[in-house]
Scaffold this motif. Structure first.
Motif, PDB file in Angstrom:
ATOM      1  N   GLU A 165     -14.560  26.931  90.920  1.00  0.00           N
ATOM      2  CA  GLU A 165     -15.271  25.630  91.185  1.00  0.00           C
ATOM      3  C   GLU A 165     -15.254  24.927  90.064  1.00  0.00           C
ATOM      4  O   GLU A 165     -15.141  23.744  90.127  1.00  0.00           O
ATOM      5  CB  GLU A 165     -16.831  25.942  91.706  1.00  0.00           C
ATOM      6  N   VAL A 166     -15.764  25.490  88.919  1.00  0.00           N
ATOM      7  CA  VAL A 166     -15.933  24.546  87.520  1.00  0.00           C
ATOM      8  C   VAL A 166     -14.497  24.029  87.161  1.00  0.00           C
ATOM      9  O   VAL A 166     -14.736  23.174  86.671  1.00  0.00           O
ATOM     10  CB  VAL A 166     -16.707  25.697  86.473  1.00  0.00           C
ATOM     11  N   LEU A 167     -13.413  24.823  87.591  1.00  0.00           N
ATOM     12  CA  LEU A 167     -12.180  24.417  86.907  1.00  0.00           C
ATOM     13  C   LEU A 167     -11.846  23.181  87.876  1.00  0.00           C
ATOM     14  O   LEU A 167     -11.334  22.235  87.402  1.00  0.00           O
ATOM     15  CB  LEU A 167     -11.000  25.496  87.292  1.00  0.00           C
ATOM     16  N   SER A 168     -12.352  23.273  89.334  1.00  0.00           N
ATOM     17  CA  SER A 168     -11.908  22.128  90.050  1.00  0.00           C
ATOM     18  C   SER A 168     -12.847  20.948  89.346  1.00  0.00           C
ATOM     19  O   SER A 168     -12.280  19.839  89.519  1.00  0.00           O
ATOM     20  CB  SER A 168     -12.303  22.280  91.574  1.00  0.00           C
ATOM     21  N   TRP A 169     -13.995  21.135  89.117  1.00  0.00           N
ATOM     22  CA  TRP A 169     -14.734  19.974  88.372  1.00  0.00           C
ATOM     23  C   TRP A 169     -13.936  19.311  87.233  1.00  0.00           C
ATOM     24  O   TRP A 169     -13.829  18.126  87.115  1.00  0.00           O
ATOM     25  CB  TRP A 169     -16.040  20.499  87.837  1.00  0.00           C
ATOM     26  N   ALA A 170     -13.530  20.207  86.441  1.00  0.00           N
ATOM     27  CA  ALA A 170     -13.046  19.716  85.190  1.00  0.00           C
ATOM     28  C   ALA A 170     -11.602  18.820  85.665  1.00  0.00           C
ATOM     29  O   ALA A 170     -11.390  17.841  85.308  1.00  0.00           O
ATOM     30  CB  ALA A 170     -12.295  20.952  84.478  1.00  0.00           C
ATOM     31  N   LYS A 171     -10.808  19.264  86.779  1.00  0.00           N
ATOM     32  CA  LYS A 171      -9.663  18.550  86.910  1.00  0.00           C
ATOM     33  C   LYS A 171      -9.874  17.309  87.769  1.00  0.00           C
ATOM     34  O   LYS A 171      -9.279  16.213  87.622  1.00  0.00           O
ATOM     35  CB  LYS A 171      -8.868  19.480  87.850  1.00  0.00           C
ATOM     36  N   GLU A 172     -10.927  17.411  88.430  1.00  0.00           N
ATOM     37  CA  GLU A 172     -11.601  15.938  89.196  1.00  0.00           C
ATOM     38  C   GLU A 172     -11.903  14.966  88.261  1.00  0.00           C
ATOM     39  O   GLU A 172     -11.742  13.935  88.572  1.00  0.00           O
ATOM     40  CB  GLU A 172     -13.009  16.450  90.187  1.00  0.00           C
ATOM     41  N   HIS A 173     -12.543  15.615  86.887  1.00  0.00           N
ATOM     42  CA  HIS A 173     -12.915  14.520  86.173  1.00  0.00           C
ATOM     43  C   HIS A 173     -12.091  14.324  84.761  1.00  0.00           C
ATOM     44  O   HIS A 173     -12.566  13.898  83.859  1.00  0.00           O
ATOM     45  CB  HIS A 173     -14.408  14.913  85.801  1.00  0.00           C
ATOM     46  N   ASN A 174     -10.906  15.110  84.899  1.00  0.00           N
ATOM     47  CA  ASN A 174      -9.912  14.761  83.560  1.00  0.00           C
ATOM     48  C   ASN A 174     -10.579  15.532  82.469  1.00  0.00           C
ATOM     49  O   ASN A 174     -10.346  15.126  81.427  1.00  0.00           O
ATOM     50  CB  ASN A 174      -9.656  13.279  83.383  1.00  0.00           C
ATOM     51  N   CYS A 175     -11.252  16.628  82.905  1.00  0.00           N
ATOM     52  CA  CYS A 175     -11.945  17.481  81.448  1.00  0.00           C
ATOM     53  C   CYS A 175     -10.776  18.602  81.212  1.00  0.00           C
ATOM     54  O   CYS A 175     -10.183  18.919  82.019  1.00  0.00           O
ATOM     55  CB  CYS A 175     -12.997  17.827  81.784  1.00  0.00           C
ATOM     56  N   ILE A 176     -10.884  19.078  79.918  1.00  0.00           N
ATOM     57  CA  ILE A 176     -10.310  20.462  79.835  1.00  0.00           C
ATOM     58  C   ILE A 176     -11.496  21.316  79.886  1.00  0.00           C
ATOM     59  O   ILE A 176     -12.720  20.855  80.025  1.00  0.00           O
ATOM     60  CB  ILE A 176      -9.902  20.584  78.471  1.00  0.00           C
ATOM     61  N   LEU A 177     -11.346  22.644  80.252  1.00  0.00           N
ATOM     62  CA  LEU A 177     -12.234  23.676  80.485  1.00  0.00           C
ATOM     63  C   LEU A 177     -12.225  24.582  79.496  1.00  0.00           C
ATOM     64  O   LEU A 177     -11.266  25.429  79.213  1.00  0.00           O
ATOM     65  CB  LEU A 177     -12.231  24.130  81.871  1.00  0.00           C
TER      66      LEU A 177
END
Length: 345
Positions: A165-177
């Motif tokens: 889930e947190v990985l999906s958040w990162a990808k949704e908002h152009n973040c690295i994790l």
């Protein structure tokens, strides 16, 4: 610095599982048999003799070859393709998405948190237009616990669902994790392999937290004393990440190492850098600005490793009044070197 008082970051959390200790087996290695001798004049077949392959030695050769190749690229261009640092400044929100008490990541509803994050990113870009910002989420994934657990290791890993889930958040908002590890009474050697499957993703990086590393302190509960890691632990982590980079043809990984006292990291001069891993020594203490700047000087600037980081606490830095959270401009003008990794908790 001893005057830093850390607050408990315990919560229900964390979990990823990954990687193997890179000095162990190499997939596909073991024993192999040479082909039969092709001698058309022979009157009888000669049984093939099995050849024992030293898989550990072979793996060493592979790592050496990859390391030399990486070194040659660095000598030509200054860094490996896809390296984030020093071309960008990483701005991270830290915490755990399943906990309101561990940091800004998880404290507020998702969309509200990302709106705040967008404003912070704009502040940093305005403070230093010369370098683009790279948004990051920093999720504590293996968390030190207030109870020992069944195996007595005082740590808990996030579920697969939470990590995804947190990985999906990162990808949704152009973040690295960043997946952060607080090993409790376990070790990095035991915990990092649990995360390997996630670290194969090019946007996933790693953090390790000596504060909650207590394997050398039998009987001590996390948060009772400040833990410690040694250069050999950091080197293990660097080699672990470097192997993943080489085997999966990834851009370099970023490794953050939290630090706010001298004893949290011993023998820093023995840390061996690898171009496949970019090491950030991260000043992780809270308090009023003068104290934070002094700690950055004493434990980060005067004991350099590679890149530097600095943490800002929404709750603790501003207490008591009239203390305040340092602004991006203050951080950039008052710290030397200017940190390339900024974390908000």
């Amino acid at each position: 610095m001893s005057s830093f008082t850390r607050f408990s970051r315990f919560s229900r959390p964390l979990l990823p599982a990954l990687g193997l200790i890179f000095s162990l087996t190499l997939s596909g290695c073991g024993t192999r048999t040479e082909g039969e001798t092709a001698d058309t004049k022979a009157t009888a077949e000669v049984p093939a003799q099995p050849v024992v392959v030293d898989s550990a030695a072979l793996k060493k050769q592979v790592m050496l070859r990859d390391s030399l190749k990486a070194d040659s690229i660095v000598k030509k261009s200054g860094q490996l393709p896809g390296a984030i640092l020093p071309g960008k400044r990483i701005i991270a929100f830290y915490g755990n998405i399943r906990s309101k008490g561990m940091g800004i990541l998880g404290r507020e509803p998702k969309e509200q948190m990302f709106r705040k994050f967008e404003g912070v990113l704009k502040e940093w870009q305005a403070a230093d237009p010369s370098i683009p910002v790279q948004a990051a989420l920093h999720n504590v994934t293996i968390t030190a616990q207030g109870t020992a657990g069944k195996d007595g290791k005082w740590r808990l890993m996030n579920s697969k669902a939470t990590i995804e889930e947190v990985l999906s958040w990162a990808k949704e908002h152009n973040c690295i994790l960043f997946l952060d590890v607080q090993p409790g009474h376990s070790t990095l050697q035991a915990e990092l392999p649990k995360l390997e499957q996630y670290l194969k993703d090019p946007i996933v990086h790693l953090g390790i937290d000596p504060e909650f590393s207590l394997s050398t302190m039998p009987g001590v509960r996390p948060n009772q004393k400040i833990g410690t890691l040694d250069a050999k632990d950091v080197n293990f982590t660097i080699n672990f990440l470097a192997r993943i980079v080489s085997e999966n043809k990834l851009p370099p990984k970023v490794l953050t190492v939290h630090r706010f006292t001298r004893k949290m990291l011993t023998n820093y001069k023995n840390i061996k850098l690898d171009p496949r891993v970019q090491v950030v020594m991260h000043m992780d203490g809270h308090g009023e600005p003068t104290l934070k700047k002094d700690s950055y000087h004493d434990y980060i600037q005067t004991e350099p490793v590679q890149y530097t980081g600095f943490k800002l606490f929404y709750e603790y830095d501003a207490r008591p009044k009239p203390h305040h959270i340092m602004t991006p401009t203050e951080v950039l003008t008052q710290l030397t070197p200017k940190p390339l990794y900024i974390q908000y908790q």
